[in-house]
Write a protein that holds these residues in place. Sequence first.
Motif, PDB file in Angstrom:
ATOM      1  N   THR A 142      29.473  59.659  88.427  1.00 12.10           N
ATOM      2  CA  THR A 142      28.619  60.828  88.557  1.00 12.10           C
ATOM      3  C   THR A 142      27.150  60.431  88.682  1.00 12.10           C
ATOM      4  OG1 THR A 142      30.134  61.824  86.981  1.00 12.10           O
ATOM      5  CG2 THR A 142      28.191  63.095  87.547  1.00 12.10           C
ATOM      6  N   ARG A 143      26.743  59.442  87.934  1.00 13.46           N
ATOM      7  CA  ARG A 143      25.321  59.079  87.902  1.00 13.46           C
ATOM      8  C   ARG A 143      25.188  57.671  87.323  1.00 13.46           C
ATOM      9  NH1 ARG A 143      20.363  62.383  86.884  1.00 13.46           N
ATOM     10  NH2 ARG A 143      21.694  64.213  86.939  1.00 13.46           N
ATOM     11  N   LEU A 144      24.241  56.923  87.856  1.00 13.31           N
ATOM     12  CA  LEU A 144      23.905  55.630  87.252  1.00 13.31           C
ATOM     13  C   LEU A 144      22.915  55.882  86.125  1.00 13.31           C
ATOM     14  CD1 LEU A 144      23.516  53.480  90.482  1.00 13.31           C
ATOM     15  CD2 LEU A 144      25.318  53.274  88.763  1.00 13.31           C
ATOM     16  N   ILE A 145      23.148  55.260  84.999  1.00  9.45           N
ATOM     17  CA  ILE A 145      22.290  55.556  83.850  1.00  9.45           C
ATOM     18  C   ILE A 145      21.775  54.287  83.169  1.00  9.45           C
ATOM     19  CG2 ILE A 145      23.222  57.845  83.359  1.00  9.45           C
ATOM     20  CD1 ILE A 145      25.046  56.573  81.288  1.00  9.45           C
ATOM     21  N   ILE A 164      27.900  57.276  84.286  1.00  8.46           N
ATOM     22  CA  ILE A 164      28.762  58.333  83.784  1.00  8.46           C
ATOM     23  C   ILE A 164      29.980  58.333  84.681  1.00  8.46           C
ATOM     24  CG2 ILE A 164      28.963  60.795  83.290  1.00  8.46           C
ATOM     25  CD1 ILE A 164      25.919  60.913  83.251  1.00  8.46           C
ATOM     26  N   ASP A 180      18.042  64.567  89.929  1.00  6.87           N
ATOM     27  CA  ASP A 180      19.153  63.739  90.391  1.00  6.87           C
ATOM     28  C   ASP A 180      18.857  62.249  90.253  1.00  6.87           C
ATOM     29  OD1 ASP A 180      20.678  65.907  90.991  1.00  6.87           O
ATOM     30  OD2 ASP A 180      20.110  65.959  93.115  1.00  6.87           O
ATOM     31  N   CYS A 213      16.957  60.924  87.850  1.00  9.07           N
ATOM     32  CA  CYS A 213      16.674  60.522  86.464  1.00  9.07           C
ATOM     33  C   CYS A 213      17.858  59.728  85.906  1.00  9.07           C
ATOM     34  CB  CYS A 213      16.412  61.752  85.607  1.00  9.07           C
ATOM     35  SG  CYS A 213      16.113  61.341  83.880  1.00  9.07           S
ATOM     36  N   ASN A 214      17.572  58.558  85.301  1.00 16.31           N
ATOM     37  CA  ASN A 214      18.638  57.760  84.695  1.00 16.31           C
ATOM     38  C   ASN A 214      18.653  57.877  83.184  1.00 16.31           C
ATOM     39  OD1 ASN A 214      16.755  55.927  83.569  1.00 16.31           O
ATOM     40  ND2 ASN A 214      16.684  54.761  85.465  1.00 16.31           N
ATOM     41  N   GLY A 215      17.775  58.719  82.650  1.00 13.30           N
ATOM     42  CA  GLY A 215      17.818  58.999  81.216  1.00 13.30           C
ATOM     43  C   GLY A 215      17.145  57.991  80.312  1.00 13.30           C
ATOM     44  N   CYS A 216      16.288  57.107  80.850  1.00 10.14           N
ATOM     45  CA  CYS A 216      15.784  55.996  80.034  1.00 10.14           C
ATOM     46  C   CYS A 216      14.682  56.386  79.049  1.00 10.14           C
ATOM     47  CB  CYS A 216      15.308  54.858  80.915  1.00 10.14           C
ATOM     48  SG  CYS A 216      13.711  55.157  81.713  1.00 10.14           S
ATOM     49  N   PRO A 224      24.307  63.236  78.456  1.00  8.40           N
ATOM     50  CA  PRO A 224      25.039  62.451  79.459  1.00  8.40           C
ATOM     51  C   PRO A 224      26.417  63.019  79.804  1.00  8.40           C
ATOM     52  CG  PRO A 224      24.044  61.010  77.831  1.00  8.40           C
ATOM     53  CD  PRO A 224      23.816  62.408  77.354  1.00  8.40           C
ATOM     54  N   ASP A 239      26.168  65.605  82.132  1.00 12.15           N
ATOM     55  CA  ASP A 239      25.318  65.209  83.262  1.00 12.15           C
ATOM     56  C   ASP A 239      24.005  66.010  83.310  1.00 12.15           C
ATOM     57  OD1 ASP A 239      24.748  63.538  85.449  1.00 12.15           O
ATOM     58  OD2 ASP A 239      25.323  65.119  86.864  1.00 12.15           O
ATOM     59  N   TYR A 252      20.154  65.886  82.825  1.00 13.42           N
ATOM     60  CA  TYR A 252      19.000  64.984  82.746  1.00 13.42           C
ATOM     61  C   TYR A 252      17.784  65.753  83.226  1.00 13.42           C
ATOM     62  CZ  TYR A 252      22.022  61.023  81.829  1.00 13.42           C
ATOM     63  OH  TYR A 252      22.921  60.162  81.252  1.00 13.42           O
TER      64      TYR A 252
END
Lengths: 659, 179
Positions: free
Chosen positions: A294-297, A309, B16, B18-21, B53, B56, B58
């Motif tokens: 779904t997404r690279l995190i 994810i 879209d 954003c990797n959440g860091c 997460p 999904d 972010y």
Amino acid sequence: MRYAETGYNLEIDMSTGNIEKVETDTELTNHYLGGLGTNARILWDRVPPEADPFSPDNLLIFGAGLLTGTPAIGCNRTIITTYSPQTLYMAFSMMGGFFAPELKHAGYDKVIFRGKSPDLVYVWINNDQVEIRDASHLRGKGAVETEKLLKEELGDSRVQVASIGLAGENRVYMASIEHGRSSASRLGLGAVMGDKGIKAIAVRGTKDVNLARPMEVIDFCNYLIDYIPERDSNPIPGVMPILAGLGSPKEMLIHDEKWHTENFMWGNARTRIKDYWTKDVEEKWKETQESVRTRLISCYNCPMECGAIVSVPGISTYMMKCFSKLTYTMAAYSDLDFGFRIAQRATEYGVDGFSTPQVMAFALELYEAGILTDDDLPGLPEGNEERFYWLLDRIVRREGIGDVLANGVYWAARAIGKGAEEYDHNTIKKHEQLPLKLSMLNPIYFLMWATGEKINITQIEGNFPQAPFPTREEREAFVEDWPHVPHEKFKEYFVNWELRGENSFPYYPPPEATCDIVDWQETMHYIDDALGVCAGLSSFPLKPPYHIHNWPVLISAATGMEMDKDKLWEIARRNRTLIRAINVRRGLRRKDDRPPENHWKKRFPELEETLLDTYYELKGFDKNGIPTRESLHDLNMDFISEDFEKRGIYNDGQSEEKS
Amino acid sequence: MAKVKKKVKVIKIDTDKCNGCRSCEVICSAFHASDKYSIVNPARARIRLVREPLNDVYLPVYAGEYTGAECMGRDKYTVDGKEYEECAFCRASCPSRDVFKEPDSGLPLKCDMCEEDPPLDEPLCVKWCLSDALTYEEREEEVEEEEVLEEMDTGLKSLVDKYGLDNLVDSMARMLKKD
């Protein structure tokens, strides 16, 4: 004021419920930095070497690295330490994510658990308010599910959770501690957490982390912000994709698995499939990966996006990183779709993605060989993939044969007997290893496999290329821009290294050079593990942003400590020696420092002994791998040699003779 | 009234990417420390990442205006099947929640686009966002010249805002009578 570190540990006695906030000694920071270093010192000081890993005397330490929580990019690691139920030596495993920074903001460098709770509980750390709470409603819940439930229960999505699944609750030796996209998987930490009755730790913090010389820290960070994207967008030619850039590595981004699928062994580390990576496979795997990802995190304060994810239709969402996408796939001779599916269940159960697939493949090999029979495996399904699920379900519940397999290949083989020991062909010090079987002895890797205290190759290899580049011109080009080397001689070692002929394996690099190369790589890992930086930006890739010449600048600016290259090198050496000493006190000797017998077809016993001798000498160990009085004195650790004297370790008849 | 040029600073947010860091939170809190860069504490940041997460989600959100009173109700969005936490998109420092407040004093926080003399090229959250979820743009707009209020006018205006003009006039009248 303390800088970078908080100066406090949280001590929790699970037997009595006593909770204390204890100020730490700055001398410990000066000697061991933090993270793994100070964890190890606490383990040495406080847990007697006779302690069973499942005794209340054993400690379970969650330590933040010294620089964790500072603005230094990628400094987010939690270092977890205890005695391993599987190897019986010191276990340490690290996880990224968000746990350690949150712990620091709550005001603690470490949480140290001792004792055992009679009931299943979770620990809620909310700044200064710390509670032990009932977790009976979480019993049997998945690790990811537990994290979700606790965030809901505590009403704050910013709470960070480290949890165990069913495997940890049932003290399975491969049990991991899971935390979002990260996990501390190796060596059975989750089993010790389960033994202490701790289902999860939830932490939330809103306090400051202080920096000693802020402008210098920020100048350094500005360099990182320029260097990281620059280095990552200029991959190093001629090395496999995951090693060409930065990251820990970026397995979730990369599709090209030619190198792993054709060089690593399938099944129980058995079969190499040389032409596996066809166009068809490539397209199918690429489609699989893109459809479930779904997404690279990323982890906290890191741009690398090594995790993802993963949402496979029909099963609940989880997160993955690194190599687990291939371990189940290859152990079961299956495909990537199966890998992503079974890894979801394995993650909820909370098991190590390296060891677990191998244990299952081992069991099926024993079945094929008639050593395990239908009586041992009642109800074993027909299909190969179904068998893996079936075994996984039994291992984490310790049901039937699962109870035996739950202790890993080494112990299971001995419990099963009937020749099962022969099938335990890929463990070191009772711990399952990456499935690699190669031809010509590689002296560098020989030493790293044999002597690595983490018993995991990825935690010792790194900054020196794994193989020579084909031409001298390529090698010269590589070393031209290589400020990372601790000494100019490393450039020479590399430039003169050939794929074939006199300057090739096994006699090149010669023993002294081999030991230097191992020493450098290992030292960088020990620095990372004390500081809490991810190896993916430091000790693992080639030409990383952090290296031995710039670490002292950052450490000094962030902490206020005086630091230079030599001092830092010495601290790493001290930490490495301390961990060796802990393991020596638990029985580790030269005879244990060996890779699996069949790791290489072509072995050179005499050369291998010389390599070990040379390495031990460089490290200040005697012929039996025991740190000498002199080297311990030089490292200000006379307390270790005094302890060794008292226990007769120097005179146990093994210390002087070769095994 | 005369038209003047006004510089409009825009942080563009691509969720879209954003990797959440949370690097944005890290550097924001460091930059705004009273002794610049001397501390890190995401709880003091003027940007917060709503991060879930498994769902999904972010969503970087910037601290906006302080409001003395909370809304009459709450909002809860679902976008593209993803449910966001209550008031997730709201930028206000508000009595209903503890976001965008200094953790010790409770004083409200507000994004100032990293105003600095000399000015920075871009706000630091943008600089530190290497995934380009945050990008920065400046543009000029023609706006009507703002009436610059005198100090007393500002004070009076806030009284009007608080009590209403009628009450204020009544009160002034009473005060005049007494004199």
